[in-house]
Design an enzyme around this catalytic site. Structure first.
Site, PDB file in Angstrom:
ATOM      1  N   ARG A  94       0.957  -1.341   0.070  1.00  0.00           N
ATOM      2  CA  ARG A  94       0.147   0.054  -0.119  1.00  0.00           C
ATOM      3  C   ARG A  94       0.739   1.221  -0.084  1.00  0.00           C
ATOM      4  NH1 ARG A  94      -2.531  -3.806   3.458  1.00  0.00           N
ATOM      5  NH2 ARG A  94      -4.637  -4.389   2.737  1.00  0.00           N
ATOM      6  N   ASP A 154      -9.761  -4.875   8.154  1.00  0.00           N
ATOM      7  CA  ASP A 154      -8.845  -5.954   8.728  1.00  0.00           C
ATOM      8  C   ASP A 154      -9.282  -6.733   9.931  1.00  0.00           C
ATOM      9  OD1 ASP A 154      -6.411  -5.548   6.876  1.00  0.00           O
ATOM     10  OD2 ASP A 154      -6.721  -3.397   7.994  1.00  0.00           O
ATOM     11  N   ARG A 157     -11.693  -9.109   8.750  1.00  0.00           N
ATOM     12  CA  ARG A 157     -11.062 -10.148   8.072  1.00  0.00           C
ATOM     13  C   ARG A 157     -10.801 -11.093   9.167  1.00  0.00           C
ATOM     14  NH1 ARG A 157      -7.720  -6.598   3.618  1.00  0.00           N
ATOM     15  NH2 ARG A 157      -9.343  -6.621   1.741  1.00  0.00           N
ATOM     16  N   HIS A 181      -2.853   0.062   8.584  1.00  0.00           N
ATOM     17  CA  HIS A 181      -3.825  -0.896   7.484  1.00  0.00           C
ATOM     18  C   HIS A 181      -2.776  -1.118   6.595  1.00  0.00           C
ATOM     19  CE1 HIS A 181      -6.530  -2.426   4.542  1.00  0.00           C
ATOM     20  NE2 HIS A 181      -6.427  -1.538   3.841  1.00  0.00           N
TER      21      HIS A 181
END
Length: 326
Positions: A94, A154, A157, A181
């Site tokens: 990212r 997250d 998840r 993140h």
């Protein structure tokens, strides 16, 4: 259940970016009945017009209208969601996206701030934490008014992975991911519970084995989830769209919902950095009111995560300073 029409009358939500995440979010928002007016803004007006036409064909199932707009149409929006930016590609982190998307924010955010000085900004573009910091600096909004989706996805998840391991609905698992993140995120094992019991205690009471290695594997799969999805389909969109709609719901309904979202603050000795911690989200934005009880190992891991993000923030600030000197 859908909210009554009177509760959303006049509620406007603007989405900047008509790509996969923006369009999926608009559809999820349309089906949620949380807004009466959904505005989509994109530099590619033809793309935005196509998405709006398609969305309006579903609008007879909902209460909202969907339309193409400009930054001026952000005026009066309860929230403005930014999904615009270069997507993460297979093999990229990212943070690899940082320079390009920061430059995009330098154009986008000031225009939103002028048109909608009282809105709540929601940042979904990656790298989410660094760009949450960028958005706060560029908008000059209070920290509470600039929210990054952060580790909310997250956390979802993570609970999904744990639910598969324990055979329990994710809704009944209380476990969170905090920090970046990204690759330095960390699971808070010390506070993870099922039925009010710590995981080891739950296993004893349920008569099932507890495996530290299996728990760590859950955390690894959580961290790698986006990479795995991108490798297979080239993007992620459904999970983050669901997170964005949940954030809008907390804002529009003044819900005081506790969510692991990113906001700018001082954390574990690292000043002026954006990262995710549990925050109370309502119409005034995100508020971290109760410090999280972490053990020493988790505190150190959080500090390392904060330093990672801070380094990226400083790299952008250094480049910006260099640009001004040229």
């Amino acid at each position: 259940m859908p909210l009554p029409l009177k509760s959303i009358k006049g509620t406007k939500i603007a989405i900047v970016g008509a790509g996969s995440v923006g369009a999926t979010t608009a559809f999820a928002l349309l089906m949620s009945d949380l807004a009466a007016d959904i505005v989509i803004i994109d530099i590619d007006v033809h793309r935005a017009e196509g998405e709006v036409a398609d969305l309006n064909h579903a609008a007879h199932f909902a209460q909202a209208r969907v339309r193409v707009g400009t930054y001026a149409d952000c005026a009066g929006a309860a929230a403005v969601i930014i999904t615009a930016g270069v997507n993460q590609k297979h093999g990229q982190t990212r943070l690899d996206l940082l320079r390009t998307n920061h430059e995009l924010f330098e154009d986008i955010v000031p225009q939103i701030a002028i048109a909608a000085p009282d809105t709540v900004l929601i940042i979904a573009t990656n790298p989410c934490d660094v760009l949450t910091h960028s958005a706060k600096q560029l908008s000059r909004f209070p920290a509470s008014k600039v929210i990054g989706t952060g580790t909310f996805l997250d956390t979802n998840r993570f609970r999904h992975e744990l639910s598969k391991t324990y055979g329990v609905s994710p809704r009944n698992i209380h476990a969170i991911i905090i920090g970046e993140h990204g690759d330095s995120q960390l699971p808070v094992w010390s506070l993870a519970t099922i039925s009010g019991m710590r995981l080891k205690d739950y296993c004893v009471q349920a008569g099932i084995p507890y495996s530290h290695d299996e728990m760590e594997a859950c955390a690894v799969r959580t961290k790698q989830a986006a990479y795995e999805i991108i490798q297979r389909k080239g993007k992620t969109n459904y999970g983050v769209a669901s997170v964005l709609v949940s954030l809008v719901e907390a804002i529009v309904t003044d819900g005081d919902a506790i969510m692991t979202v990113s906001r700018v603050g001082d954390y574990v000795g690292v000043q002026d950095v954006a990262l995710s911690m549990p925050c109370k989200v309502n119409r005034d934005g995100a508020h971290q009111e109760v410090p999280l009880l972490l053990n020493e190992e988790e505190t150190e891991m959080l500090r390392q995560s904060a330093e990672e993000i801070k380094g990226a923030i400083l790299s952008i600030e250094k480049e910006d300073e260099g640009d001004r000197l040229i």
